[in-house]
Scaffold this motif. Structure first.
Motif, PDB file in Angstrom:
ATOM      1  N   MET A   1       0.826  -1.201   0.000  1.00 44.68           N
ATOM      2  CA  MET A   1       0.000   0.000   0.000  1.00 44.68           C
ATOM      3  C   MET A   1       0.860   1.250   0.000  1.00 44.68           C
ATOM      4  SD  MET A   1      -3.163   1.223   2.417  1.00 44.68           S
ATOM      5  CE  MET A   1      -2.216   1.863   3.779  1.00 44.68           C
ATOM      6  N   SER A  10       1.523   2.566   6.233  1.00 43.58           N
ATOM      7  CA  SER A  10       1.562   1.368   7.075  1.00 43.58           C
ATOM      8  C   SER A  10       2.994   1.046   7.478  1.00 43.58           C
ATOM      9  CB  SER A  10       0.981   0.160   6.326  1.00 43.58           C
ATOM     10  OG  SER A  10      -0.405   0.319   6.124  1.00 43.58           O
ATOM     11  N   THR A  19       1.041  -5.667  10.885  1.00 44.74           N
ATOM     12  CA  THR A  19      -0.181  -4.866  10.769  1.00 44.74           C
ATOM     13  C   THR A  19      -1.267  -5.455  11.670  1.00 44.74           C
ATOM     14  OG1 THR A  19       0.354  -4.310   8.478  1.00 44.74           O
ATOM     15  CG2 THR A  19      -1.925  -3.960   9.179  1.00 44.74           C
ATOM     16  N   ASP A  38      -5.506  -1.313   3.918  1.00 44.14           N
ATOM     17  CA  ASP A  38      -4.518  -2.326   4.284  1.00 44.14           C
ATOM     18  C   ASP A  38      -4.992  -3.040   5.540  1.00 44.14           C
ATOM     19  OD1 ASP A  38      -2.201  -3.814   4.374  1.00 44.14           O
ATOM     20  OD2 ASP A  38      -1.038  -2.270   5.401  1.00 44.14           O
TER      21      ASP A  38
END
Length: 273
Positions: A1, A10, A19, A38
């Motif tokens: 992303m 991110s 994540t 994401d």
């Protein structure tokens, strides 16, 4: 992303489960707006935090206009069979991205593509190398072709749906993922207690939560050296992110079994899917 948005939205490390939240990155041009979402990687939950992470991933199956399923040349295609079965039933366009193709050869990649084609026969398969920006331009072009027309959801100058405090906690957590081993990074959550932006400096106070007293000692380190290293590296990254001088104060507290507490998970923002 991050490659597609053109900004570091991110956090990314070599460790799995980096994540934890669903994070939106917004691309605005004079002609269009694309909202990338994401999500955490797909996993088999062992405790409530991971249940929330999986729920973030599954929520994307409900509202995505185009689903990008990201794998790589190392991951076994059948690893997440239950989730793949749901993806296979989707009527939404699916693009399967095989990342890290710079780490394999043409023969092995061809075999992997065939294996994925059998698992997800309706998906478009695109080999890429995000690190080397190979295939990302082609991917963005294809996304634009597949997206339906609709009004913009966000303001034209908005880059993400998350507030500044979220990125502070994520950047601190990223440094912990990088500098500590074994279970320590996965037992950690970061909460920003105060964020005061002045003309030339942002003053931030953040608490690093762990589950055990022993983990607190490891995070702080001998004579506080480990915590000082994490704080220094986080401050440098925050200064690049915000384009301002940063004063960062970090503290460590014990919050026993926060990963299995509905109340604590809600307080840390894991129940908004």
């Amino acid at each position: 992303m991050n490659q597609l948005v053109g900004e570091r939205i991110s956090i990314a490390t070599f460790k799995s489960q980096t994540t934890r939240h669903r994070i939106m990155g917004i691309v605005n041009t004079p002609e269009m707006q694309i909202v990338f979402s994401d999500t955490p990687g797909v996993l088999k939950p062992n405790y409530k935090l991971q249940e929330s992470m999986l729920a973030f991933s599954e929520s994307a199956l409900q509202d995505a206009d185009v689903l990008l399923y990201v794998t790589d040349v190392v991951e076994q295609p059948t690893k997440n069979q239950k989730f793949l079965d749901k993806v296979a039933k989707m009527t939404t366009p699916v693009i399967l991205l095989i990342n890290k193709i710079d780490e394999t050869d043409q023969k092995k990649l061809g075999e992997l593509v065939e294996q994925w084609h059998r698992l997800l026969p309706n998906a478009e398969i695109l080999p890429i190398s995000a690190l080397n920006k190979f295939g990302t331009d082609m991917l963005l072009k294809r996304i634009k072709e597949l997206l339906p027309d609709s009004p913009p959801y966000f303001d034209k100058d908005q880059l993400t749906d998350k507030p500044a405090r979220f990125f502070v906690s994520e950047i601190i957590r990223e440094k912990i993922l990088l500098y500590y081993d074994k279970e320590i990074p996965y037992s950690v959550e970061v909460k920003v207690e105060s964020f005061k932006e002045e003309q030339k400096i942002i003053r931030i106070s953040a608490v690093i939560y762990v589950e055990r007293d022993s983990q607190k000692g490891i995070i702080i380190g001998h004579e506080g050296k480990a915590l000082k290293k994490v704080s220094t590296e986080a401050r440098k990254s925050l200064e690049r992110f915000f384009g301002k001088s940063i004063f960062l104060a970090t503290f460590v507290k014990v919050d026993k079994d926060w990963r299995s507490s509905d109340h604590e998970l809600e307080a840390f923002g894991y129940k908004d899917y």
